[in-house]
Design a protein around this motif. Structure first.
Motif, PDB file in Angstrom:
ATOM      1  N   ASP A 565      23.961 -76.529 116.709  1.00  0.00           N
ATOM      2  CA  ASP A 565      24.969 -77.169 117.189  1.00  0.00           C
ATOM      3  C   ASP A 565      25.140 -77.264 118.481  1.00  0.00           C
ATOM      4  N   GLU A 566      24.362 -76.363 119.436  1.00  0.00           N
ATOM      5  CA  GLU A 566      24.595 -76.630 120.859  1.00  0.00           C
ATOM      6  C   GLU A 566      22.913 -76.878 121.338  1.00  0.00           C
ATOM      7  N   GLY A 567      22.108 -77.022 120.450  1.00  0.00           N
ATOM      8  CA  GLY A 567      20.736 -77.293 121.010  1.00  0.00           C
ATOM      9  C   GLY A 567      19.540 -76.989 119.942  1.00  0.00           C
ATOM     10  N   LEU A 568      18.578 -76.496 120.097  1.00  0.00           N
ATOM     11  CA  LEU A 568      17.297 -76.168 119.352  1.00  0.00           C
ATOM     12  C   LEU A 568      17.065 -74.477 119.562  1.00  0.00           C
ATOM     13  N   SER A 569      16.673 -74.090 118.190  1.00  0.00           N
ATOM     14  CA  SER A 569      16.410 -72.608 118.066  1.00  0.00           C
ATOM     15  C   SER A 569      14.973 -72.727 117.845  1.00  0.00           C
ATOM     16  N   SER A 570      14.089 -71.647 118.326  1.00  0.00           N
ATOM     17  CA  SER A 570      12.611 -71.296 117.915  1.00  0.00           C
ATOM     18  C   SER A 570      12.464 -70.026 117.807  1.00  0.00           C
ATOM     19  N   LEU A 571      11.748 -69.439 116.711  1.00  0.00           N
ATOM     20  CA  LEU A 571      11.445 -68.186 116.270  1.00  0.00           C
ATOM     21  C   LEU A 571      10.084 -67.992 116.428  1.00  0.00           C
ATOM     22  N   LEU A 572       9.715 -66.882 117.006  1.00  0.00           N
ATOM     23  CA  LEU A 572       8.156 -66.477 117.131  1.00  0.00           C
ATOM     24  C   LEU A 572       8.133 -65.269 116.188  1.00  0.00           C
ATOM     25  N   GLU A 573       7.065 -65.179 115.322  1.00  0.00           N
ATOM     26  CA  GLU A 573       7.133 -63.848 114.319  1.00  0.00           C
ATOM     27  C   GLU A 573       5.630 -63.473 114.563  1.00  0.00           C
ATOM     28  N   LEU A 574       5.765 -61.950 114.436  1.00  0.00           N
ATOM     29  CA  LEU A 574       4.438 -61.185 114.380  1.00  0.00           C
ATOM     30  C   LEU A 574       4.637 -60.394 113.210  1.00  0.00           C
ATOM     31  N   PRO A 575       3.865 -60.637 111.993  1.00  0.00           N
ATOM     32  CA  PRO A 575       3.970 -60.083 110.826  1.00  0.00           C
ATOM     33  C   PRO A 575       3.612 -58.675 110.746  1.00  0.00           C
TER      34      PRO A 575
END
Length: 812
Positions: A565-575
């Protein structure tokens, strides 16, 4: 060529450099001569002319002063000069003449050296004069000037004259200049020879001023210096206050009455005074024009030199007030007239705008004749408005008149307002500038979204909004409520007002609630770093690792994005993290209105290596000290120590001690509450936030036997081993096949109660006689069996058993 008294430049005592420039430039008209000379004359020389007062610059041959004020004259009034002298003295406080020459008397043909030095905050620049004329290397080939820095920061100057002649004598002055500051020292150089007086040109002096004259003579010795006026000698008289002579013309008073009235008394008019060979000619008038004063110098041998000096009295210019037509408007022809009211010719005119030379791009035409000057502006506009100054000058004075030129001009846009986008939370600026005269007034209005009316912006917007005098609208910190329609209204009472309506939108640049965070993970753990970018679309996000872009296709990472709602979310994952994954990760987000960076520092922690060199440093009966060494590059934060009896060797039931890591390479701990004469095993592991390392190989040790000291007699003490603190357990009795024989079995006491090594056991059988009813009497019949057992056997045989008798057996 050598100096000659007959080649002195015209008026060199008044205009030493200006007249030299006249001679060097063969110009056609006196006006061009004067302008060219002034432009090429150094400022210090012009200052010397305007401040040529005997008290402030004693090297000048004469100076002019007056007790009445005149307009900006080349010769300042006495009050102005006094003020100027005070200012010069004040400015010269930090400039000191630390060394100077003194009066010197020599014979012709010798070499002479005159020296001065000055100290100040900055290096000084020196100049030399002789009888008011500048001296340089071009004055005579025999003259040499030098200047050098002193170790302490001062400056020294030296004037060397080789093969000195009689005409080299005179009054010498060394002048030190340091910016606007100036300090001087003067003294005479006397050369033996006949007296002579250097020639002076006619002296121009402004009417109403006074002038001081000094006789520029050379030769030595000199017996007498005298002055004459109209053939009469002006003598010095010794008065109570000082050596001062005043000579006056007396006008007699008729003793007869005319027409019954007494004649008015006329006051005596003082002509001149003589002070220390300086002749002061009091206030001169036009009637004194052409007056001649003569200086006579005599030597003891009777030789004499005489020279006359003529005064030219000149009236300074006076200007009429400059008037302009009222209600001037843009596009008209404007003339600014500057008229001469009085003053002796030649008079030279010049014009200034705002105190500076008029710029050529204004296309203003200047026309001047003998008695007036005019500025012509053919198409006047707003850029012509300002303050104009007419300057009139002749040889003795300079005056000016000032007028303000303003025309009525309707407002015109110089910077028209436009639709603007402002950034949320930032400062904002909206321009609305207009030119005109009178100065246009600017008003901002904003449309109220609630009432749908136009209201002053300061009422609607509230605090944080400011309207500047140039029309600009300033937002201290933009908020969402600042968006809307605005109107800039400009008027000055001339012509039609200006008005422009614009729209202001508020955009949100990309931003993060937190700029950075720290993330800690164990080796092999799953890690997720969330980047929540807020702002208006479109938003673009890029991840970097240690400044290098991350490519999910070639690296062990997974990147996913989702709108919020406020912008953009980005998720970085290291398994599954590895030690090399520890780095600085940055989420760089941007939109058309701004950019921001979120930083995550990922730290991968792994268990430390096991300790090495585990050893038992000391052992007692009930304690021991265990020590160990850290492995190389240890990540340990604490240590886990386990110890257990060696017989059982059960680590699950072992005692555990946690030891905090201390400074140093080797660490130790004391193991307490041990049993004497018991075997133990101990091991150590290192731990941190990630996990505990494997335990080291166990070390084995045995505690000492516990020693009890007993007193035997008064004179000696002998040690005795402490007895076990517990009896054997599990005693069992069995009947054997042989009559009267029993087999006794038992288990050793608990190991913690041995108190040393068990050497053997003692077994005793006691018979007890019971009554008929089977009750044990209070005093049973004990018949001990003399059975003793050595070594560590836990079984014995009792063969002296009385049948049908109840026996009590114990082992110890």
């Amino acid at each position: 060529m050598p100096y000659s008294p007959d080649l002195a430049p015209y008026n060199f005592y008044l205009y030493p450099k200006i007249i030299e420039n006249f001679k060097e430039n063969d110009l056609q008209t006196p006006r061009k001569q004067y302008e060219k000379a002034v432009e090429t004359t150094p400022k210090c020389e012009m200052d010397k002319v305007s401040l040529s007062v005997i008290t402030s610059h004693p090297t000048c041959a004469y100076s002019a002063h007056n007790n009445e004020q005149v307009s900006d004259g080349i010769f300042n009034t006495a009050n102005e000069l006094e003020t100027s002298n005070k200012m010069r003295r004040k400015r010269s406080i930090n400039l000191v003449m630390s060394q100077h020459f003194t009066e010197t008397t020599v014979t012709p043909g010798v070499d002479v050296s005159l020296k001065c030095s000055a100290d100040g905050r900055q290096p000084s620049r020196f100049a030399w004069e002789r009888d008011g004329v500048a001296v340089s290397t071009s004055t005579d080939p025999r003259y040499a000037l030098g200047q050098a820095m002193l170790p302490g920061g001062g400056v020294v100057t030296e004037l060397n004259i080789s093969n000195v002649r009689v005409d080299d004598g005179g009054l010498y002055v060394c002048i030190a200049h340091q910016g606007d500051n100036k300090i001087a020292h003067e003294d005479r150089l006397n050369v033996y020879g006949p007296p002579f007086i250097r020639m002076l040109p006619p002296i121009k002096i402004q009417s109403g001023q006074s002038v001081d004259l000094r006789c520029p003579y050379y030769g030595y010795p000199i017996k007498e210096i005298s002055w004459e006026y109209k053939g009469r000698v002006i003598n010095s008289e010794v008065s109570k206050g000082s050596n001062r002579y005043k000579r006056a013309l007396n006008y007699t008073i008729a003793n007869v009455e005319g027409f019954g009235r007494k004649p008015k008394l006329r006051r005596k008019r003082e002509l001149a005074s003589l002070v220390d060979n300086y002749l002061n000619v009091l206030k001169v008038t036009k009637n004194d024009n052409g007056a001649t004063y003569s200086c006579t110098v005599k030597s003891p041998s009777g030789e004499m030199a005489k020279r006359s000096f003529e005064l030219h009295v000149v009236e300074g210019p006076e200007l009429e007030e400059i008037l302009l037509a009222p209600d001037l408007r843009e596009g008209q022809i404007v003339q600014i007239n500057c008229n001469l009211k009085s003053g002796d010719s030649p008079v030279y005119f010049s014009w200034l705008k705002e105190g500076k030379k008029i710029p050529s791009h204004l296309k203003i035409v200047e026309r001047s004749i003998e008695f007036f000057s005019v500025l012509v502006i053919k198409n006047v506009s707003l850029e012509h408005c300002g303050t104009y100054t007419c300057v009139a000058a002749n040889h003795v004075a300079k005056v000016n008149r000032t007028v303000n030129l303003y025309i009525k001009v309707a407002p015109k846009w110089s910077e028209e307002p436009k639709n603007t986008s402002l950034l949320l939370g930032k400062s904002g600026h909206v321009a609305c500038n207009a030119m005109g005269y009178p100065q246009p007034q600017t008003h901002w209005l904003k449309r109220d979204a609630v009432s749908d009316t136009w209201r002053p912006v300061l009422e609607v917007a509230g605090g944080g909004v400011l309207s500047l005098s140039n029309g600009s609208l300033i937002f201290d910190r933009v908020s969402l409520s600042d968006a809307g329609l605005y109107t800039c209204h400009v008027e000055n009472g001339v012509g039609e007002p200006l008005s422009r309506t614009i729209g202001i939108s508020v955009n949100t640049p990309v931003n993060f609630d937190a700029a950075a965070r720290n993330v800690t993970a164990k080796v092999g753990q799953h890690v997720a770093i969330d980047c929540q970018a807020k702002g208006d679309e479109p938003i673009r996000i890029m991840w970097t690792r240690n400044g290098q872009p991350i490519n999910p296709l070639t690296q062990r990472v997974k990147i996913s994005e989702a709108k919020t709602d406020e912008g953009l979310s980005s998720l970085l994952e290291l398994p599954q993290t590895e030690p090399s994954d520890g780095a600085l990760y940055q989420c760089k987000a941007g939109n058309p209105y701004g950019a921001d960076i979120f930083t995550a520092t990922l730290t991968i922690i792994e268990p430390p290596a096991p300790p090495t060199d585990v050893s038992v440093d000391s052992v007692k009966s009930r304690s021991a000290i265990l020590s160990w060494r850290d492995s190389g590059n240890s990540l340990a934060q604490y240590y886990s120590v386990q110890y257990t009896p060696s017989l059982r060797m059960a680590w699950s039931a072992a005692r555990t001690l946690n030891v905090t890591k201390s400074e140093g390479i080797r660490h130790s701990v004391e193991l307490e509450a041990l049993q004497p004469a018991a075997a133990y095993s101990a091991r150590v592991a290192a731990g941190n936030e990630a996990d505990l390392s494997p335990y080291s190989a166990p070390v084995r040790f045995s505690t000492n036997e516990e020693v009890v000291r007993m007193i035997v007699d008064v004179w000696s003490i002998r040690p005795s081993i402490a007895a076990p603190s517990s009896a054997p357990v599990g005693v069992q009795v069995e009947q054997t096949d042989a009559p009267g024989e029993l087999r006794v079995k038992w288990f050793p006491p608990p190991s913690e109660s041995h108190n040393g090594v068990i050497l053997g056991y003692k077994v005793r059988c006691v018979a007890q006689v019971s009554n008929i009813k089977g009750q044990i009497p209070s005093e049973p019949i004990r018949q001990p069996s003399k059975v003793a057992l050595q070594n560590d056997s836990t079984t014995c045989m009792c063969d002296t058993i009385i049948q049908t008798i109840l026996h009590h057996m114990n082992a110890n």
